[in-house]
Scaffold this motif. Structure first.
Motif, PDB file in Angstrom:
ATOM      1  N   CYS A  44       0.852  -1.191   0.000  1.00  0.00           N
ATOM      2  CA  CYS A  44       0.000   0.000   0.000  1.00  0.00           C
ATOM      3  C   CYS A  44       0.888   1.242   0.000  1.00  0.00           C
ATOM      4  O   CYS A  44       1.795   1.367   0.821  1.00  0.00           O
ATOM      5  CB  CYS A  44      -0.907  -0.003   1.224  1.00  0.00           C
ATOM      6  SG  CYS A  44      -1.990   1.433   1.316  1.00  0.00           S
ATOM      7  N   LYS A  45       0.630   2.152  -0.914  1.00  0.00           N
ATOM      8  CA  LYS A  45       1.463   3.349  -1.036  1.00  0.00           C
ATOM      9  C   LYS A  45       1.162   4.382   0.043  1.00  0.00           C
ATOM     10  O   LYS A  45       2.005   5.201   0.370  1.00  0.00           O
ATOM     11  CB  LYS A  45       1.272   3.979  -2.415  1.00  0.00           C
ATOM     12  CG  LYS A  45       1.797   3.116  -3.525  1.00  0.00           C
ATOM     13  CD  LYS A  45       1.568   3.746  -4.869  1.00  0.00           C
ATOM     14  CE  LYS A  45       2.067   2.836  -5.973  1.00  0.00           C
ATOM     15  NZ  LYS A  45       1.781   3.362  -7.299  1.00  0.00           N
ATOM     16  N   SER A  46      -0.040   4.331   0.608  1.00  0.00           N
ATOM     17  CA  SER A  46      -0.393   5.354   1.586  1.00  0.00           C
ATOM     18  C   SER A  46       0.084   5.013   2.995  1.00  0.00           C
ATOM     19  O   SER A  46       0.430   5.904   3.766  1.00  0.00           O
ATOM     20  CB  SER A  46      -1.903   5.582   1.591  1.00  0.00           C
ATOM     21  OG  SER A  46      -2.561   4.403   1.996  1.00  0.00           O
ATOM     22  N   CYS A  47       0.126   3.712   3.355  1.00  0.00           N
ATOM     23  CA  CYS A  47       0.534   3.361   4.718  1.00  0.00           C
ATOM     24  C   CYS A  47       1.766   2.459   4.773  1.00  0.00           C
ATOM     25  O   CYS A  47       2.375   2.315   5.829  1.00  0.00           O
ATOM     26  CB  CYS A  47      -0.628   2.700   5.463  1.00  0.00           C
ATOM     27  SG  CYS A  47      -1.123   1.100   4.805  1.00  0.00           S
ATOM     28  N   GLY A  48       2.141   1.820   3.665  1.00  0.00           N
ATOM     29  CA  GLY A  48       3.340   0.994   3.633  1.00  0.00           C
ATOM     30  C   GLY A  48       3.146  -0.415   4.155  1.00  0.00           C
ATOM     31  O   GLY A  48       4.113  -1.130   4.388  1.00  0.00           O
ATOM     32  N   PHE A  49       1.909  -0.856   4.330  1.00  0.00           N
ATOM     33  CA  PHE A  49       1.639  -2.196   4.839  1.00  0.00           C
ATOM     34  C   PHE A  49       1.437  -3.184   3.701  1.00  0.00           C
ATOM     35  O   PHE A  49       0.942  -2.838   2.633  1.00  0.00           O
ATOM     36  CB  PHE A  49       0.377  -2.184   5.715  1.00  0.00           C
ATOM     37  CG  PHE A  49       0.651  -1.842   7.149  1.00  0.00           C
ATOM     38  CD1 PHE A  49       0.558  -2.811   8.130  1.00  0.00           C
ATOM     39  CD2 PHE A  49       0.995  -0.564   7.516  1.00  0.00           C
ATOM     40  CE1 PHE A  49       0.803  -2.506   9.451  1.00  0.00           C
ATOM     41  CE2 PHE A  49       1.244  -0.241   8.828  1.00  0.00           C
ATOM     42  CZ  PHE A  49       1.149  -1.223   9.808  1.00  0.00           C
ATOM     43  N   TYR A  50       1.844  -4.432   3.950  1.00  0.00           N
ATOM     44  CA  TYR A  50       1.603  -5.533   3.021  1.00  0.00           C
ATOM     45  C   TYR A  50       1.370  -6.791   3.837  1.00  0.00           C
ATOM     46  O   TYR A  50       2.209  -7.165   4.661  1.00  0.00           O
ATOM     47  CB  TYR A  50       2.789  -5.722   2.069  1.00  0.00           C
ATOM     48  CG  TYR A  50       2.598  -6.854   1.092  1.00  0.00           C
ATOM     49  CD1 TYR A  50       1.667  -6.764   0.073  1.00  0.00           C
ATOM     50  CD2 TYR A  50       3.342  -8.023   1.195  1.00  0.00           C
ATOM     51  CE1 TYR A  50       1.482  -7.798  -0.824  1.00  0.00           C
ATOM     52  CE2 TYR A  50       3.169  -9.058   0.303  1.00  0.00           C
ATOM     53  CZ  TYR A  50       2.237  -8.942  -0.701  1.00  0.00           C
ATOM     54  OH  TYR A  50       2.047  -9.970  -1.588  1.00  0.00           O
ATOM     55  N   VAL A  55       6.008  -2.753   5.701  1.00  0.00           N
ATOM     56  CA  VAL A  55       7.151  -3.087   4.860  1.00  0.00           C
ATOM     57  C   VAL A  55       7.932  -1.831   4.495  1.00  0.00           C
ATOM     58  O   VAL A  55       9.155  -1.857   4.415  1.00  0.00           O
ATOM     59  CB  VAL A  55       6.668  -3.811   3.581  1.00  0.00           C
ATOM     60  CG1 VAL A  55       7.831  -4.207   2.709  1.00  0.00           C
ATOM     61  CG2 VAL A  55       5.854  -5.039   3.946  1.00  0.00           C
ATOM     62  N   LEU A  56       7.226  -0.734   4.273  1.00  0.00           N
ATOM     63  CA  LEU A  56       7.858   0.529   3.893  1.00  0.00           C
ATOM     64  C   LEU A  56       7.599   1.592   4.943  1.00  0.00           C
ATOM     65  O   LEU A  56       6.551   1.605   5.583  1.00  0.00           O
ATOM     66  CB  LEU A  56       7.295   1.024   2.557  1.00  0.00           C
ATOM     67  CG  LEU A  56       7.525   0.160   1.334  1.00  0.00           C
ATOM     68  CD1 LEU A  56       6.775   0.745   0.151  1.00  0.00           C
ATOM     69  CD2 LEU A  56       8.992   0.071   1.008  1.00  0.00           C
ATOM     70  N   LYS A  57       8.571   2.472   5.093  1.00  0.00           N
ATOM     71  CA  LYS A  57       8.353   3.639   5.944  1.00  0.00           C
ATOM     72  C   LYS A  57       7.822   4.750   5.051  1.00  0.00           C
ATOM     73  O   LYS A  57       8.463   5.140   4.080  1.00  0.00           O
ATOM     74  CB  LYS A  57       9.652   4.079   6.609  1.00  0.00           C
ATOM     75  CG  LYS A  57      10.152   3.101   7.640  1.00  0.00           C
ATOM     76  CD  LYS A  57      11.399   3.613   8.315  1.00  0.00           C
ATOM     77  CE  LYS A  57      11.894   2.611   9.338  1.00  0.00           C
ATOM     78  NZ  LYS A  57      13.145   3.057   9.968  1.00  0.00           N
ATOM     79  N   VAL A  58       6.637   5.244   5.374  1.00  0.00           N
ATOM     80  CA  VAL A  58       5.989   6.266   4.561  1.00  0.00           C
ATOM     81  C   VAL A  58       6.150   7.609   5.255  1.00  0.00           C
ATOM     82  O   VAL A  58       5.961   7.726   6.467  1.00  0.00           O
ATOM     83  CB  VAL A  58       4.490   5.935   4.367  1.00  0.00           C
ATOM     84  CG1 VAL A  58       3.820   6.986   3.511  1.00  0.00           C
ATOM     85  CG2 VAL A  58       4.337   4.565   3.733  1.00  0.00           C
ATOM     86  N   LYS A  59       6.513   8.615   4.472  1.00  0.00           N
ATOM     87  CA  LYS A  59       6.648   9.963   5.022  1.00  0.00           C
ATOM     88  C   LYS A  59       5.271  10.498   5.374  1.00  0.00           C
ATOM     89  O   LYS A  59       4.347  10.460   4.566  1.00  0.00           O
ATOM     90  CB  LYS A  59       7.303  10.896   4.004  1.00  0.00           C
ATOM     91  CG  LYS A  59       8.723  10.529   3.679  1.00  0.00           C
ATOM     92  CD  LYS A  59       9.283  11.485   2.650  1.00  0.00           C
ATOM     93  CE  LYS A  59      10.694  11.093   2.253  1.00  0.00           C
ATOM     94  NZ  LYS A  59      11.218  11.981   1.205  1.00  0.00           N
ATOM     95  N   SER A  60       5.114  10.986   6.577  1.00  0.00           N
ATOM     96  CA  SER A  60       3.828  11.567   6.975  1.00  0.00           C
ATOM     97  C   SER A  60       3.790  13.023   6.541  1.00  0.00           C
ATOM     98  O   SER A  60       4.751  13.765   6.689  1.00  0.00           O
ATOM     99  CB  SER A  60       3.634  11.461   8.486  1.00  0.00           C
ATOM    100  OG  SER A  60       4.679  12.128   9.155  1.00  0.00           O
ATOM    101  N   SER A  61       2.663  13.413   5.970  1.00  0.00           N
ATOM    102  CA  SER A  61       2.555  14.789   5.473  1.00  0.00           C
ATOM    103  C   SER A  61       1.651  15.622   6.332  1.00  0.00           C
ATOM    104  O   SER A  61       0.809  15.210   7.017  1.00  0.00           O
ATOM    105  CB  SER A  61       2.032  14.794   4.047  1.00  0.00           C
ATOM    106  OG  SER A  61       0.817  14.102   3.954  1.00  0.00           O
TER     107      SER A  61
END
Length: 61
Positions: A44-50, A55-61
């Motif tokens: 998921c591109k918005s939260c980084g979960f799979y 899985v990914l660290k997403v920058k919070s805006s």
């Protein structure tokens, strides 16, 4: 001399050949974590979960 077709391609033959040229509708599923529509089997591109794990660290805006 150029290469020329021997016979005219019929409408039926042309349309049979073109049946696979149509665009397919992509499947979307909702993310289990944030409920955003995403492509299946992709992080998921918005939260980084799979699959329930981050899985990914997403920058919070």
């Amino acid at each position: 001399m150029a290469i020329v077709p021997k016979r005219k391609t019929s409408k039926q033959r042309k349309r049979k050949r073109q049946t696979h040229d149509a665009l397919k509708v992509s499947t979307l599923v909702s993310c289990q974590n944030c409920s955003v529509q995403t492509i299946p089997h992709v992080t998921c591109k918005s939260c980084g979960f799979y699959k329930g794990r981050q899985v990914l660290k997403v920058k919070s805006s």
